[in-house]
Design an enzyme around this catalytic site. Structure first.
Site, PDB file in Angstrom:
ATOM      1  N   TYR A  54       4.118  -6.862  16.867  1.00 19.15           N
ATOM      2  CA  TYR A  54       4.359  -6.057  15.660  1.00 19.15           C
ATOM      3  C   TYR A  54       5.145  -4.794  16.013  1.00 19.15           C
ATOM      4  O   TYR A  54       6.172  -4.479  15.418  1.00 19.15           O
ATOM      5  CB  TYR A  54       3.023  -5.688  14.990  1.00 19.15           C
ATOM      6  CG  TYR A  54       3.124  -4.463  14.120  1.00 19.15           C
ATOM      7  CD1 TYR A  54       3.750  -4.533  12.873  1.00 19.15           C
ATOM      8  CD2 TYR A  54       2.662  -3.215  14.559  1.00 19.15           C
ATOM      9  CE1 TYR A  54       3.889  -3.392  12.092  1.00 19.15           C
ATOM     10  CE2 TYR A  54       2.792  -2.086  13.792  1.00 19.15           C
ATOM     11  CZ  TYR A  54       3.409  -2.174  12.556  1.00 19.15           C
ATOM     12  OH  TYR A  54       3.562  -1.041  11.800  1.00 19.15           O
TER      13      TYR A  54
ATOM     14  N   PHE B  60      10.160  -1.212   3.177  1.00 16.61           N
ATOM     15  CA  PHE B  60       8.776  -1.310   3.653  1.00 16.61           C
ATOM     16  C   PHE B  60       8.399  -2.747   4.012  1.00 16.61           C
ATOM     17  O   PHE B  60       7.296  -2.981   4.498  1.00 16.61           O
ATOM     18  CB  PHE B  60       7.789  -0.923   2.536  1.00 16.61           C
ATOM     19  CG  PHE B  60       7.832   0.501   2.091  1.00 16.61           C
ATOM     20  CD1 PHE B  60       7.173   1.483   2.802  1.00 16.61           C
ATOM     21  CD2 PHE B  60       8.496   0.865   0.921  1.00 16.61           C
ATOM     22  CE1 PHE B  60       7.171   2.796   2.376  1.00 16.61           C
ATOM     23  CE2 PHE B  60       8.495   2.181   0.483  1.00 16.61           C
ATOM     24  CZ  PHE B  60       7.833   3.146   1.212  1.00 16.61           C
TER      25      PHE B  60
ATOM     26  N   TYR C 210       0.821  -1.210   0.000  1.00 20.02           N
ATOM     27  CA  TYR C 210       0.000   0.000   0.000  1.00 20.02           C
ATOM     28  C   TYR C 210       0.869   1.281   0.000  1.00 20.02           C
ATOM     29  O   TYR C 210       0.778   2.100  -0.920  1.00 20.02           O
ATOM     30  CB  TYR C 210      -0.925  -0.054   1.223  1.00 20.02           C
ATOM     31  CG  TYR C 210      -1.706   1.186   1.529  1.00 20.02           C
ATOM     32  CD1 TYR C 210      -2.399   1.887   0.543  1.00 20.02           C
ATOM     33  CD2 TYR C 210      -1.771   1.663   2.845  1.00 20.02           C
ATOM     34  CE1 TYR C 210      -3.137   3.024   0.864  1.00 20.02           C
ATOM     35  CE2 TYR C 210      -2.507   2.779   3.169  1.00 20.02           C
ATOM     36  CZ  TYR C 210      -3.180   3.468   2.173  1.00 20.02           C
ATOM     37  OH  TYR C 210      -3.906   4.586   2.495  1.00 20.02           O
TER      38      TYR C 210
ATOM     39  N   PHE D 117       2.135   7.764  11.285  1.00 19.50           N
ATOM     40  CA  PHE D 117       0.954   7.793  12.134  1.00 19.50           C
ATOM     41  C   PHE D 117      -0.113   6.923  11.449  1.00 19.50           C
ATOM     42  O   PHE D 117       0.150   5.765  11.202  1.00 19.50           O
ATOM     43  CB  PHE D 117       0.612   9.245  12.514  1.00 19.50           C
ATOM     44  CG  PHE D 117       1.569   9.674  13.607  1.00 19.50           C
ATOM     45  CD1 PHE D 117       2.927   9.852  13.334  1.00 19.50           C
ATOM     46  CD2 PHE D 117       1.165   9.764  14.926  1.00 19.50           C
ATOM     47  CE1 PHE D 117       3.848  10.118  14.353  1.00 19.50           C
ATOM     48  CE2 PHE D 117       2.073  10.041  15.948  1.00 19.50           C
ATOM     49  CZ  PHE D 117       3.406  10.219  15.659  1.00 19.50           C
TER      50      PHE D 117
ATOM     51  N   SER E 135       6.970   3.182  12.910  1.00 16.27           N
ATOM     52  CA  SER E 135       5.564   3.429  13.245  1.00 16.27           C
ATOM     53  C   SER E 135       5.459   4.239  14.522  1.00 16.27           C
ATOM     54  O   SER E 135       6.305   4.110  15.426  1.00 16.27           O
ATOM     55  CB  SER E 135       4.873   2.077  13.445  1.00 16.27           C
ATOM     56  OG  SER E 135       3.630   2.243  14.102  1.00 16.27           O
TER      57      SER E 135
ATOM     58  N   ASP F  72       9.570  -7.520  -3.992  1.00 11.58           N
ATOM     59  CA  ASP F  72       8.381  -7.923  -3.246  1.00 11.58           C
ATOM     60  C   ASP F  72       8.146  -9.408  -3.462  1.00 11.58           C
ATOM     61  O   ASP F  72       8.490  -9.939  -4.530  1.00 11.58           O
ATOM     62  CB  ASP F  72       7.154  -7.117  -3.730  1.00 11.58           C
ATOM     63  CG  ASP F  72       6.127  -6.916  -2.624  1.00 11.58           C
ATOM     64  OD1 ASP F  72       5.575  -7.914  -2.132  1.00 11.58           O
ATOM     65  OD2 ASP F  72       5.873  -5.754  -2.252  1.00 11.58           O
TER      66      ASP F  72
ATOM     67  N   ASN G  20       1.632 -10.109   0.740  1.00 14.40           N
ATOM     68  CA  ASN G  20       0.510  -9.278   1.176  1.00 14.40           C
ATOM     69  C   ASN G  20       0.266  -8.158   0.171  1.00 14.40           C
ATOM     70  O   ASN G  20      -0.039  -7.019   0.541  1.00 14.40           O
ATOM     71  CB  ASN G  20       0.787  -8.708   2.580  1.00 14.40           C
ATOM     72  CG  ASN G  20      -0.451  -8.109   3.205  1.00 14.40           C
ATOM     73  OD1 ASN G  20      -1.577  -8.486   2.847  1.00 14.40           O
ATOM     74  ND2 ASN G  20      -0.276  -7.163   4.101  1.00 14.40           N
TER      75      ASN G  20
ATOM     76  N   LYS H 157       9.285  -3.124  15.368  1.00 16.88           N
ATOM     77  CA  LYS H 157       9.712  -1.785  14.920  1.00 16.88           C
ATOM     78  C   LYS H 157      10.716  -1.182  15.903  1.00 16.88           C
ATOM     79  O   LYS H 157      11.720  -0.589  15.501  1.00 16.88           O
ATOM     80  CB  LYS H 157       8.497  -0.859  14.763  1.00 16.88           C
ATOM     81  CG  LYS H 157       7.495  -1.299  13.703  1.00 16.88           C
ATOM     82  CD  LYS H 157       8.094  -1.294  12.307  1.00 16.88           C
ATOM     83  CE  LYS H 157       7.091  -1.686  11.252  1.00 16.88           C
ATOM     84  NZ  LYS H 157       7.689  -1.862   9.913  1.00 16.88           N
TER      85      LYS H 157
HETATM   86  N1  UFG Z   1     -11.673   1.647  15.027  1.00 12.49           N
HETATM   87  C1  UFG Z   1     -13.023   1.434  15.166  1.00 12.49           C
HETATM   88  N2  UFG Z   1     -13.573   0.402  14.456  1.00 12.49           N
HETATM   89  C2  UFG Z   1     -12.860  -0.392  13.601  1.00 12.49           C
HETATM   90  C3  UFG Z   1     -11.464  -0.150  13.475  1.00 12.49           C
HETATM   91  C4  UFG Z   1     -10.905   0.881  14.215  1.00 12.49           C
HETATM   92  O1  UFG Z   1     -13.703   2.118  15.922  1.00 12.49           O
HETATM   93  O2  UFG Z   1     -13.421  -1.306  13.001  1.00 12.49           O
HETATM   94  C5  UFG Z   1     -11.046   2.760  15.771  1.00 12.49           C
HETATM   95  C6  UFG Z   1      -9.971   2.322  16.738  1.00 12.49           C
HETATM   96  O3  UFG Z   1     -10.528   2.023  17.990  1.00 12.49           O
HETATM   97  C7  UFG Z   1      -9.063   3.550  16.758  1.00 12.49           C
HETATM   98  C8  UFG Z   1      -9.222   4.158  15.377  1.00 12.49           C
HETATM   99  O4  UFG Z   1     -10.421   3.599  14.836  1.00 12.49           O
HETATM  100  O5  UFG Z   1      -9.552   4.464  17.696  1.00 12.49           O
HETATM  101  C9  UFG Z   1      -8.086   3.816  14.444  1.00 12.49           C
HETATM  102  O6  UFG Z   1      -7.893   2.408  14.451  1.00 12.49           O
HETATM  103  P1  UFG Z   1      -6.980   1.676  13.371  1.00 12.49           P
HETATM  104  O7  UFG Z   1      -7.042   0.215  13.663  1.00 12.49           O
HETATM  105  O8  UFG Z   1      -7.331   2.151  12.024  1.00 12.49           O
HETATM  106  O9  UFG Z   1      -5.543   2.271  13.692  1.00 12.49           O
HETATM  107  P2  UFG Z   1      -4.700   2.199  15.040  1.00 12.49           P
HETATM  108  O10 UFG Z   1      -4.515   3.608  15.465  1.00 12.49           O
HETATM  109  O11 UFG Z   1      -5.232   1.263  16.045  1.00 12.49           O
HETATM  110  O12 UFG Z   1      -3.417   1.501  14.465  1.00 12.49           O
HETATM  111  C10 UFG Z   1      -2.351   2.245  14.063  1.00 12.49           C
HETATM  112  C11 UFG Z   1      -1.570   1.558  12.943  1.00 12.49           C
HETATM  113  C12 UFG Z   1      -0.789   0.379  13.472  1.00 12.49           C
HETATM  114  C13 UFG Z   1      -0.065   0.735  14.740  1.00 12.49           C
HETATM  115  C14 UFG Z   1      -1.060   1.238  15.739  1.00 12.49           C
HETATM  116  C15 UFG Z   1      -0.488   1.526  17.088  1.00 12.49           C
HETATM  117  O13 UFG Z   1      -2.439   1.115  11.914  1.00 12.49           O
HETATM  118  O14 UFG Z   1       0.157   0.000  12.488  1.00 12.49           O
HETATM  119  O15 UFG Z   1      -1.620   2.435  15.210  1.00 12.49           O
HETATM  120  O16 UFG Z   1       0.213   2.744  17.052  1.00 12.49           O
HETATM  121  F1  UFG Z   1       0.590  -0.309  15.261  1.00 12.49           F
END
Ligand code: UFG
Length: 351
Positions: free
Chosen positions: A149, A80, A11, A178, A124, A31, A35, A153
């Site tokens: 995971y 990546f 991505y 982020f 990350s 690659d 994934n 990092k």
């Molecule tokens: N969320 C929902 N419903 C969903 C999915 C997510 O409400 O189905 C919320 C989560 O609770 C969070 C926000 O949407 O509040 C973002 O969630 P994501 O899963 O999209 O992203 P995260 O912030 O949890 O994850 C990111 C990166 C990871 C990293 C992680 C921790 O995608 O790679 O932050 O820093 F590891």
């Protein structure tokens, strides 16, 4: 520069390949499509107006990685390649430690053998752990992460720091992402998770095209303005341009290793994001509030000062553009990328 992009069909990698080509750099993608769909390479060729060189390789294979670096003769590597699903990493920690660390070791070994001293690494925001002050500053220590995971990092950042201490001629940028969202403005490249999406934006996008019934909002009782979590969403095209800025800055770096946050510097709530997505789609989508997801932090975003001052880079695309681009991509490609490649390009190196 001639750049080997490890994980270049993924991505963020694929968007970065286009940004590199747009700046006149020469690219070889490495690659194994574990994934990513091979048909990404067709889309890259279409958007670039010419085929993009590919090395199909499992980077945990040290001998094959060495051959790839020998053949492609890069000036720099952007790395990546790795597994990235937080929940899966809890269930399969060994696979995460093995894949993410071994791929890095293979690349570093091959780079040393072939005297390649420029590296940009995908890190990350998860390395800031639970205790860093918001907005997260790059200077924060000690790094810690809440999942296997995330710990890969942290470990790789540590490995790269030690490798940099041992060889002062190395220049390595650690890019702490982020929350990457968005898609290429053409609607031809985007995020295509395999199985049920773990992340918010791809999940909402699949609700919008009818592949999922409704979004589950993980908690609305946080101490935030609307009770849902705040995150720093960054458009993948801004992120891609951040990689080019970091690559072009390596030469000027005063120290061998330097970390940079790549974020927008703003917090956006789950509800704000969901509402913006509904507005882009032009109709209400279904959502229900459920319990908190274990491990989620209430609110964080990036301190973007260092990237602005040293890389001369900042995110320029706002929330509306992010969700509009995701919707364009998802509605044009409801099932993601085609499973098959349209055809092999003459300059593609066979596996
Ligand atoms: N969320 C929902 N419903 C969903 C999915 C997510 O409400 O189905 C919320 C989560 O609770 C969070 C926000 O949407 O509040 C973002 O969630 P994501 O899963 O999209 O992203 P995260 O912030 O949890 O994850 C990111 C990166 C990871 C990293 C992680 C921790 O995608 O790679 O932050 O820093 F590891």
């Amino acid at each position: 520069m001639r750049v080997l992009v490890a994980g270049g069909a993924g991505y963020i990698g694929s968007h970065t390949v286009l940004a590199l080509l747009a700046r006149g750099h020469d690219v070889v993608v490495a690659d194994d499509f574990s994934n990513a769909r091979p048909s990404v390479m067709d889309r890259l060729a279409e958007l670039a107006g010419r085929p993009v060189a590919l090395e199909e390789v499992d980077l945990t294979d040290e001998a094959r990685t060495e051959e790839v670096v020998a053949r492609s003769e890069p000036d720099a590597v952007i790395h990546f390649a790795g597994l990235k699903a937080v929940g899966e990493s809890v269930r399969e920690p060994l696979a995460y430690y093995r894949t993410n660390l071994d791929a890095t070791f293979s690349l570093l070994t091959a780079m040393r053998t072939h005297d390649v001293r420029r590296l940009v690494f995908s890190s990350s925001a998860t390395v800031y752990g639970d205790h860093a002050p918001v907005p997260y500053p790059e200077s924060y220590e000690p790094l810690a992460a809440a999942s296997p995971y995330g710990r890969t990092k942290v470990m790789i950042e540590q490995v790269l720091t030690d490798v940099g201490l041992a060889d002062p001629d190395l220049r390595i940028a650690l890019l702490r992402y982020f929350n990457p969202v968005g898609a290429h403005a053409s609607g031809r490249l985007g995020e295509d998770p395999q199985g049920v999406p773990n992340n918010l934006v791809p999940y909402v996008a699949q609700v919008a095209v009818g592949r999922r019934d409704r979004l589950q909002i993980y908690g609305d009782d946080y101490d935030t303005p609307d009770g849902t979590c705040l995150r720093d969403y960054i458009h993948v095209e801004d992120l891609a341009e951040g990689h080019v800025a970091a690559l072009e800055h390596l030469e000027a770096m005063a120290t061998p290793v330097r970390a940079f946050n790549l974020g927008s510097g703003r917090g956006t709530s789950v509800r704000e994001l969901f509402d913006a997505f509904c507005a882009a789609v032009g109709r209400p989508l279904e959502a229900e509030v459920v319990g908190r997801r274990p491990g989620d932090l209430p609110a964080y975003w990036a301190d973007v000062t260092r990237a602005a001052d040293e890389l001369g880079w900042r995110a320029t695309r706002g929330l509306e553009e992010m969700v509009a681009d995701v919707w364009r991509w998802q509605s044009a490609n409801p099932d993601g990328y085609p499973r098959e490649r349209a055809g092999q390009h003459p300059d593609v190196t066979p596996a």
